[in-house]
Scaffold this active site. Structure first.
Site, PDB file in Angstrom:
ATOM      1  CB  CYS A   1      -0.927  -0.013   1.216  1.00  0.00           C
ATOM      2  SG  CYS A   1      -0.067  -0.192   2.803  1.00  0.00           S
ATOM      3  CG  LEU A   2       4.384   1.072   1.803  1.00  0.00           C
ATOM      4  CD1 LEU A   2       5.814   0.771   2.232  1.00  0.00           C
ATOM      5  CD2 LEU A   2       3.632   1.804   2.890  1.00  0.00           C
ATOM      6  CB  CYS A   3       3.525   6.551  -2.167  1.00  0.00           C
ATOM      7  SG  CYS A   3       1.814   6.877  -1.734  1.00  0.00           S
ATOM      8  CB  THR A   4       7.999   3.209  -2.957  1.00  0.00           C
ATOM      9  OG1 THR A   4       9.166   2.682  -3.614  1.00  0.00           O
ATOM     10  CG2 THR A   4       7.556   2.239  -1.878  1.00  0.00           C
TER      11      THR A   4
ATOM     12  CG  LEU B   1       4.888   6.120   3.013  1.00  0.00           C
ATOM     13  CD1 LEU B   1       6.380   5.963   2.789  1.00  0.00           C
ATOM     14  CD2 LEU B   1       4.119   5.563   1.848  1.00  0.00           C
TER      15      LEU B   1
END
Length: 402
Positions: free
Chosen positions: A351-354, A392
């Site tokens: 679910c992370l922005c990477t 995050l």
């Protein structure tokens, strides 16, 4: 990933009704679950094969969950720690101080003070550590228990991570050990033992056997001029577990059979010395799973992405360590339908922005629906505690010993 490899992964029996029961017990996802029965089975197998007199230590860094450490306290002969907090875990679990080894190249003065005061075996990795331990012994009015961690003069291949041989921050180079032994004698500090750690995550039995034989010969040579044999010799571990398709489990039968051949040499040359194996992931790695839930699915560029509420912030190793290694898939199943034929190739992401937040790439699974459970095997070691939990600022995963 082949179904045969999935089938031989012990922790992945947590499927179907079992994973739903675990999720109910956890209260939410993501979570790690560690199986007592799998840990017990591994230890029983080892005990049945190891030579009489071979002691077994658990390396807490593999999985420091207090419940796991407490459970193992009655099943192993001691612990190896790498921080004062791990030392406290071992002591709280009931381990005797003399059954605890404290290694690490960067022990702080506070760490050493606590170790000396408690009476654990401090594994010296430099002359600086010896000076500090000696001074603390005088300050506290106690005789420190010390061992020398030796950086061996041999190196091995087929090891996932080399921990000795050549230039390294770990241990004392072999050619510097005699001088350190003389310094110990001058400071009236008694030597409790030696520690030789050559590598980790090795699946190649001939390599393990050779490294153990060389470690024994090295210790015998270093101890030849001592007034009395050391109380113990920690021969490290290095036993690996298969994480990826195509890997074969370590032939533990061959490794233990060889121990029966070389261990008498150690006992003959160093009578009364206790031989110890230090194992971490080999005891607990295959006993654990990481479970997260599908929260979305989408198509992009002709590919299917299954998006979960977990990810690299909880399980860095499964994601590829921030791209530092060529990532390969850990064993992954859809927990709700473990026996259903795979009919969809997809990417399982966190679910992370990477873009590095991948739990599985191009994996064949049954069609995943929102709410389904994704189960990642081989997750009992170097999972939660070896991951950037605060990256995050998502909630931390739950841990359970079941």
């Amino acid at each position: 990933m082949s179904r045969a490899f999935i089938a031989q992964t012990p922790g992945l029996h947590f499927g179907g009704a079992a994973v739903r029961q675990l999720a109910h017990r956890a209260g939410r996802t993501p979570f790690f679950a560690y199986d007592r029965s799998a840990i017990d089975a591994r230890i029983r197998k080892l005990r049945s094969l190891l030579p009489s007199g071979m002691h077994l230590h658990y390396s807490i860094k593999a999985n420091p969950m207090p419940a796991v450490v407490g459970y193992l306290a009655t099943r192993v002969d001691g612990f190896d720690v790498a921080s004062a907090q791990e030392m406290a875990l071992a002591l709280d679990a009931g381990a005797a101080p003399t059954d605890i080894g404290f290694a690490g190249p960067g022990k702080s003065q506070d760490d050493l003070r606590r170790a000396v005061a408690t009476g654990v075996n401090v594994h010296l990795e430099s002359e600086t550590q010896l000076r500090l331990v000696t001074a603390l012994g005088w300050e506290l009015g106690v005789q420190p228990n010390v061992a020398i961690r030796v950086n061996p003069d041999f190196s091995v291949g087929h090891s996932g991570m080399r921990m000795g041989g050549g230039a390294t921050p770990f241990g004392v180079d072999v050619d510097q050990v005699p001088a350190l032994l003389r310094e110990l004698e001058a400071r009236e500090v008694a030597l409790a033992g030696f520690h030789v750690f050559w590598g980790s995550q090795c699946l190649h039995a001939p390599t393990v056997i050779l490294a153990q034989r060389q470690s024994v010969e090295l210790v015998v040579r270093l101890a030849s001029d001592l007034a009395a044999p050391p109380r113990f010799v920690n021969l490290g571990g290095g036993f690996g577990i298969p994480y990826f398709a195509g890997e074969t489990a370590l032939d533990i039968n061959a490794v233990c059979e060889a121990m029966h051949e070389w261990l008498p040499r150690l006992y003959e040359c160093l009578p009364g010395t206790k031989a110890t194996l230090e194992l971490g992931r080999y005891l607990v790695g295959e006993a654990g799973v990481y479970v997260c839930r599908v929260i979305d699915r989408k198509r992009s560029g002709g590919r299917t992405f299954v998006i979960t509420d977990g990810g690299l912030h909880h399980h860095l190793a499964a994601s590829g360590n921030f791209g530092q290694v060529l990532r390969r898939n850990f064993p992954v199943i859809l927990g709700d339908r473990p026996d259903t034929a795979s009919n969809e190739r997809c990417h399982v992401t966190g679910c992370l922005c990477t873009p590095l937040d991948r739990l599985a790439d191009d994996v064949d699974l049954p069609e995943a629906h929102i709410g389904d459970f994704v189960v990642v095997g081989q997750s009992g070691a170097y999972g939660r505690s070896a991951s950037p939990l605060h990256f995050l600022s998502h909630p931390e995963p739950i841990e359970m010993l079941v």
